[in-house]
Every structure is written in structure tokens, then in C-alpha cells.
Design an enzyme around this catalytic site. Structure first.
Site, PDB file in Angstrom:
ATOM      1  N   TRP A   1       0.830  -1.204   0.000  1.00 30.07           N
ATOM      2  CA  TRP A   1       0.000   0.000   0.000  1.00 30.07           C
ATOM      3  C   TRP A   1       0.859   1.247   0.000  1.00 30.07           C
ATOM      4  O   TRP A   1       0.581   2.209  -0.735  1.00 30.07           O
ATOM      5  CB  TRP A   1      -0.988  -0.024   1.158  1.00 30.07           C
TER       6      TRP A   1
ATOM      7  N   ASP B   1      -2.208   6.927   5.831  1.00 31.47           N
ATOM      8  CA  ASP B   1      -3.201   6.001   5.310  1.00 31.47           C
ATOM      9  C   ASP B   1      -3.558   5.073   6.467  1.00 31.47           C
ATOM     10  O   ASP B   1      -2.742   4.243   6.880  1.00 31.47           O
ATOM     11  CB  ASP B   1      -2.604   5.216   4.133  1.00 31.47           C
TER      12      ASP B   1
ATOM     13  N   LYS C   1     -12.765  -1.585   5.638  1.00 31.46           N
ATOM     14  CA  LYS C   1     -11.994  -2.494   6.485  1.00 31.46           C
ATOM     15  C   LYS C   1     -12.526  -2.488   7.911  1.00 31.46           C
ATOM     16  O   LYS C   1     -12.695  -3.509   8.528  1.00 31.46           O
ATOM     17  CB  LYS C   1     -10.516  -2.098   6.489  1.00 31.46           C
TER      18      LYS C   1
HETATM   19  C1  LIG Z   1      -7.452  -1.600   1.255  1.00 31.50           C
HETATM   20  C2  LIG Z   1      -6.412  -0.572   1.400  1.00 31.50           C
HETATM   21  C3  LIG Z   1      -6.255   0.459   0.456  1.00 31.50           C
HETATM   22  C4  LIG Z   1      -7.084   0.541  -0.802  1.00 31.50           C
HETATM   23  O1  LIG Z   1      -8.369   0.906  -0.523  1.00 31.50           O
HETATM   24  P1  LIG Z   1      -9.453   1.112  -1.690  1.00 31.50           P
HETATM   25  O2  LIG Z   1     -10.606   1.628  -0.921  1.00 31.50           O
HETATM   26  O3  LIG Z   1      -9.683  -0.234  -2.310  1.00 31.50           O
HETATM   27  O4  LIG Z   1      -8.920   2.072  -2.666  1.00 31.50           O
HETATM   28  C5  LIG Z   1      -5.283   1.398   0.692  1.00 31.50           C
HETATM   29  N1  LIG Z   1      -4.498   1.350   1.784  1.00 31.50           N
HETATM   30  C6  LIG Z   1      -4.616   0.374   2.696  1.00 31.50           C
HETATM   31  C7  LIG Z   1      -3.716   0.361   3.890  1.00 31.50           C
HETATM   32  C8  LIG Z   1      -5.579  -0.623   2.530  1.00 31.50           C
HETATM   33  O5  LIG Z   1      -5.693  -1.592   3.440  1.00 31.50           O
END
Ligand SMILES: *Cc1c(COP(=O)(O)O)cnc(C)c1O
Length: 356
Positions: free
Chosen positions: A100, A168, A192
Site C-alpha cells: 500500500w 493512510d 476495512k
Molecule cells: C485496502 C487498502 C487500500 C485501498 O483501498 P481502496 O478503498 O480499495 O482504494 C489502501 N491502503 C490500505 C492500507 C488498505 O488496506
């Protein structure tokens, strides 16, 4: 009985599913579905307002920090962040901790210069960088607080990096107490730990905006979303409603401090079991293990397959590792009960006894 260890979209509280489905049929006894009401109505506005207020309350945000609900998932934030914060001739610092983080870095390079402040690529992302080197002229430092695929997590946040801090937090948002006001921008895809796919939470310190020297398309400029209260265009109405229900649930559980205790208990149970069973191995440096996504392996591909089949038979979903890593990964998000972790660890012990 199903135990849902999916990485995302992932488990949510059952009452959230019940109330969300109710709202699809008859929202707040209006005789209307939540899917057929205008977003600028007195029916929906309170949903957005309450969701925003709950984020502020649960994260204890000050008045400089604005809460936005945006489209496009965390992946859109990979480019929206540098577009709003990084001028072409400037430098941004990124930590490189996994899949990521690497994606975020790739997008930032489209907008300015990127400096890698710390990387664990060399050890296959099995740890978090021990030291960071951040240029004082950097526009910001970006970290990925929890690497969902690698299975690592920052347990010590580099608050004192000397430049604005961007994170993030897609896979550990609202899972533990952090000093959220010391971040200048936080983003997280909801699917998530806080709701359904289709909406992104962005928390931004408004004082860091408006400093770049480029024209920003209307829909991608955070300032426009702040001015319009996340109603610049049609917001993801239903996804925001599911976030609201999840936030209400979280508050009723005792908020972030209470959920953190439960997450700690789940992670301890899992990792303590892992460490007592030689058949299973944890590749991640112990001090950097994620409390949300635990990765583990076996040395024997045949036995791995057998264990996965057993998990499936016992109703354990989402135990297979990410396709890029292999082995196993279980996600222990807020809504997962310790009973599910107990069921899995019991199965691991049982399997190890048979094959040890
Ligand atoms: C799942 C995830 C993403 C991507 O998220 P999307 O909503 O599919 O764009 C980005 N960063 C992390 C840490 C993730 O777990």
C-alpha cells in the site's frame, strides 16, 4: 457458525447489517428506502451530520480538523493527497513499508519529488523502519499505519518528524487510541473497519491546505468539500449510512479505548498461540506485528493446503494469505469477536497436535 477473517470488505457488527437492511426497505419509518431519498433533504442531512459528529467525538478532534466523506476509496487519496499538498518543485517524504505504501509513493511521484524516509523493502516488508530520515523542507511525511497485506503496524507513530504528518489508516482506523490531532491528514477507505465500500473518511487539518501552486480540479480540492460539507456532489448516501451505524455501535461499545482493549486481547491470544506452535511461523518482526492483520505460514505447502481446507470446513472464511504473499492471513477488525479468534487458535492447536 461462520468466522469472518476477511481482509476487506470485511466483518461488521450484525446489528449494523440488520439496521442497514431495514433502512433499504423503510428508512426511519418514512415509507421510503434510504436509496430513494435526496441527499440534500432533511431526511439525509442528519445522517451526514451525525456521522461527522461521531467521527469528531470518537477521535477527539479539535476545530482545525475537518471530517470529509469522499468517493473513490483510499486509492484515490494516493493521488489526491499530493495533488493538494505537494507542489511540483517540492519534496514529500514517504515511508516504504509494503504494497500500500508503494502504491502511494507511485502516485506522489506524478506531482512532485519523493524522498524515501525509511524502507523495509529489503527484508520483504517484514518490519517497520527503525529510523526515519525526513528532510526539514519536506511538504509532509506519509506513513501507512497498518500494512494490510504485509501484516505490520506502526506502534510508535513518528509524531515528531518535524513536518506535517499524513497517514493512510485504511486498515486500523478507530482500532486504537492515537493522538489524531497530531496528524495533519488521515484517510481511510471505510470497508476495512468502519463500514461498507464506497466511502472514504478524510480527516484534514484545514491549515495545511491552499499552499500548492497548481490548479486543482474542483472535485479533487479538499477545500471545496470542506466548504460544501461533503455535499459537493451526491455523496455515497448508503455507504455513509452504514458508517454511521458502525460508529454508533462503536460508541455503544465504549468507543476507541474499549475497542482497543478488545483488539489487544484478540491479538495477544492469536500471537501467543502462534508462538507456542512450531508448525506455524510468523515472519513479521514481533514488535511490528499488526493487531489487525496477522500473517503466518508453514514450511510445508501440502500441510498449508490441508489446514486451509480444515478452516473452510469449520466455517472460517478469509484465512488464505494475500495472493502476493501466500500462507495465511487473518484479519481481526473491530467487529470480530474474541470467540472467533479462540475458535481459530483452538483449530491451530488441534492441527499442530495431529501433525507436530
Ligand atoms: C485496502 C487498502 C487500500 C485501498 O483501498 P481502496 O478503498 O480499495 O482504494 C489502501 N491502503 C490500505 C492500507 C488498505 O488496506
Amino acid at each position: 457458525m461462520i468466522h469472518n477473517f476477511n481482509a476487506g470488505p470485511s466483518i461488521l457488527p450484525k446489528e449494523v447489517f440488520e439496521k442497514a437492511s431495514q433502512a433499504v426497505l423503510n428508512f426511519n419509518d418514512t415509507g421510503l428506502s434510504i436509496l430513494e431519498i435526496g441527499h440534500r433533504t432533511t431526511l439525509f442531512q442528519p445522517v451526514l451530520d451525525e456521522a461527522r459528529a461521531l467521527v469528531k467525538e470518537l477521535m477527539q478532534l479539535d476545530n482545525d480538523h475537518e471530517v470529509l466523506f469522499l468517493h473513490g476509496g483510499a486509492t484515490t487519496q494516493f493521488m489526491q493527497v499530493p495533488m493538494n499538498l505537494l507542489s511540483e518543485n517540492e519534496l514529500a517524504s514517504y515511508t516504504e513499508t509494503g504494497t500500500w505504501a508503494a502504491k502511494a509513493i507511485k502516485e506522489a511521484k506524478l506531482f512532485g519529488h519523493v524522498e524515501i524516509a525509511g524502507s523495509t523493502k529489503e527484508n520483504n516488508y517484514t518490519s517497520i523502519p527503525e529510523e526515519l530520515s525526513v528532510s526539514p523542507t519536506s511538504a509532509y511525511l506519509h506513513i501507512t499505519t497498518n500494512e494490510t497485506i504485509a501484516g505490520t503496524q506502526w506502534h510508535a507513530i513518528p509524531y515528531d518528524c518535524g513536518v506535517p504528518l499524513v497517514a493512510d489508516m485504511s486498515s486500523d482506523i478507530l482500532s486504537r487510541q492515537l493522538d489524531f490531532n497530531r496528524f495533519d491528514l488521515i484517510y481511510a477507505g471505510a470497508q476495512k473497519n468502519m463500514g461498507a465500500a464506497g466511502v472514504n473518511l478524510v480527516v484534514v487539518n484545514k491549515n495545511i491546505l491552499g499552499k500548492v501552486n497548481r490548479a486543482i480540479p474542483t472535485i479533487l480540492d479538499y477545500r471545496n468539500h470542506i466548504a460544501e460539507g461533503s455535499m459537493l456532489n451526491t455523496p455515497p448516501v448508503f455507504a455513509i449510512y452504514v458508517v454511521l451505524l458502525t460508529l454508533r455501535w462503536l460508541k455503544a461499545q465504549g468507543g476507541v479505548p474499549a475497542i482497543e482493549l478488545r483488539n489487544n486481547a484478540k491479538a495477544s491470544l492469536f500471537y501467543e498461540t502462534l508462538d507456542t506452535l512450531p508448525l506455524f511461523k510468523g515472519p513479521i518482526a514481533k514488535e511490528d506485528r499488526s493487531k489487525m492483520n496477522a500473517v503466518f505460514i508453514m514450511d510445508n505447502a501440502e500441510l498449508e493446503k490441508e489446514f486451509l481446507e480444515l478452516c473452510k470446513k469449520e466455517g472460517m472464511i478469509g484465512v488464505k494469505g494475500h495472493r502476493s504473499v501466500g500462507g495465511f492471513r487473518i484479519s481481526m477488525y473491530n467487529a470480530l469477536t474474541i470467540d472467533s479468534v479462540k475458535a481459530l487458535t483452538d483449530l491451530m492447536k488441534h492441527f499442530a497436535q495431529q501433525h507436530g
